[in-house]
Design an enzyme around this catalytic site. Structure first.
Site: not given
Ligand SMILES: NC(=O)c1ccc[n+]([C@@H]2O[C@H](COP(=O)([O-])OP(=O)(O)OC[C@H]3O[C@@H](n4cnc5c(N)ncnc54)[C@H](OP(=O)(O)O)[C@@H]3O)[C@@H](O)[C@H]2O)c1
Length: 342
Positions: A125, A152, A207, A210, A225
């Site tokens: 986002k 969203v 969980g 955060e 959103k």
């Molecule tokens: N989880 C949900 O339910 C959810 C729902 C809606 C939207 N989102 C959004 O979707 C995105 C991903 O969420 P997530 O839950 O998958 O997050 P996450 O588990 O924290 O994963 C983030 C990933 O991004 C990588 N990363 C961060 N900075 C980087 C960089 N500079 N270069 C390359 N890779 C980088 C991290 O690498 P490392 O593994 O090496 O640390 C990790 O693999 C976020 O923006 C989040 O807000 C998540």
């Protein structure tokens, strides 16, 4: 469809799992043959122009902590920019961590993808909240698609309901509970009569919240959103600074009890009509928006169809990854229509 996946956390891994599980149906039912040619995390990349073995990437990352340890295809220290410049692909999926102050690294990743002629699907986002009007223009200029259904409602098709199913009608107003964490906290405060701090602690234990809960409880996540819905559905050129934001830290069990005496409750509502706002709002317990726990709900009020409410889980890795797959299919359909000159 060759795909570069940047970000291999909960969502990125969810996407690769869905692609492994549904590959044959996706090819058979939609004619889409997605091939992940690169995956990038913070420490580097795994690249294979013929398509990575997704099971193997998962195991390597689990054992070694980075996809860059993938034998022969691993590129330790490779950046998202270098991968996008060197690797041919049709689509870049952006699933890196959200930063609402700078939008990075997502903002630069999206711009590089556009410049190198790639369509983008993002679940992040941050870049959208800060620069969606500019990014939309840049996508149009580069003749590529930008899609973000997972930003969203997670897997719940909030954006698609308004954009596709209500197409042609005039959207007058959008109101919604856009954050599951705060909705859980408010539900706990109303039903268990606990304080904000107690409810937050319980959300953290489960969980849902955060360690630093400010994105949620200070209303920033739902405000992002609101920006996305205002731009995508109502064609308003807003960014985060245009949203008036108030979170839920100041609420007490007493305020919720007073609202209950009037047959109401207090929810953190994000809305957009003439103005865009996020604030704690008293609503009737009979309002379809009045969902409990971590659920999200959004009511669309359009000129002819009236009010429609969609309710769903709002987040989750697999749910959000399923929205990425929908976006990939949408891009595929649009490209096919273009070929047929529809
Ligand atoms: N989880 C949900 O339910 C959810 C729902 C809606 C939207 N989102 C959004 O979707 C995105 C991903 O969420 P997530 O839950 O998958 O997050 P996450 O588990 O924290 O994963 C983030 C990933 O991004 C990588 N990363 C961060 N900075 C980087 C960089 N500079 N270069 C390359 N890779 C980088 C991290 O690498 P490392 O593994 O090496 O640390 C990790 O693999 C976020 O923006 C989040 O807000 C998540």
């Amino acid at each position: 469809m060759r795909i570069i996946l940047i970000g291999y956390g909960i969502v990125g891994q969810g996407l690769t799992q869905i692609l492994m599980r549904r590959r044959h149906e996706v090819i058979r039912d939609f004619g889409l043959n997605p091939k992940i040619v690169a995956i990038v995390d913070r420490r580097g990349a795994a690249v294979n122009a013929k398509g990575l073995d997704l099971e193997k990437v998962f195991l390597v990352r689990k054992a070694k902590g980075t996809v860059a340890a993938y034998p022969e295809c691993g590129r330790l220290g490779a950046s998202p920019t270098s991968v996008m410049e060197l690797v041919e692909a049709e689509v870049m999926v952006e699933a890196t961590s959200t930063n609402v102050k700078t939008g990075e690294p997502g903002l630069s990743n999206i711009k590089t993808a556009f410049k190198t002629g790639k369509h983008v699907v993002t679940t992040n986002k941050g870049p959208l909240a800060l620069a969606l009007p500019a990014l939309t223009e840049l996508a149009n200029y580069n003749k590529v698609y930008l899609r973000f259904s997972g930003t969203v409602g997670g897997g719940t098709p909030v954006l698609e309901l308004a954009k596709k199913c209500l197409e042609g009608d005039k959207m007058l107003r959008i109101r919604g509970i856009l954050n599951g964490t705060t909705n859980y906290i408010l539900t706990q405060m109303a039903e268990e009569r606990v304080t904000f701090e107690q409810a937050l602690e319980s959300a953290q234990k489960l969980g849902y919240a955060e360690t630093d809960p400010s994105m949620d409880v200070d209303g920033i996540d739902p405000a992002c959103k609101v920006v996305i819905m205002a731009n995508w559905i109502m064609n308003k050129k807003l960014t985060l600074k245009d949203v008036s934001i108030q979170g839920i830290r100041g609420l007490t069990p007493g305020m919720l009890e007073e609202a209950a005496k009037r047959g109401n409750t207090i929810k953190l509502i994000g809305s957009v009509d003439d103005k865009a706002a996020v604030k704690p709002t008293e609503i009737s317990k009979h309002d379809p928006l009045c969902v409990s726990g971590v659920l999200n709900a959004v009511t669309f009020e359009s000129e002819f169809a009236g009010a429609e409410t969609i309710i769903g889980r709002g987040a989750g890795g697999m749910e959000t990854a399923s929205a990425v797959l929908r976006d990939l299919l949408d891009i595929k359909h649009n490209l096919s229509d273009k070929l047929l000159n529809l």
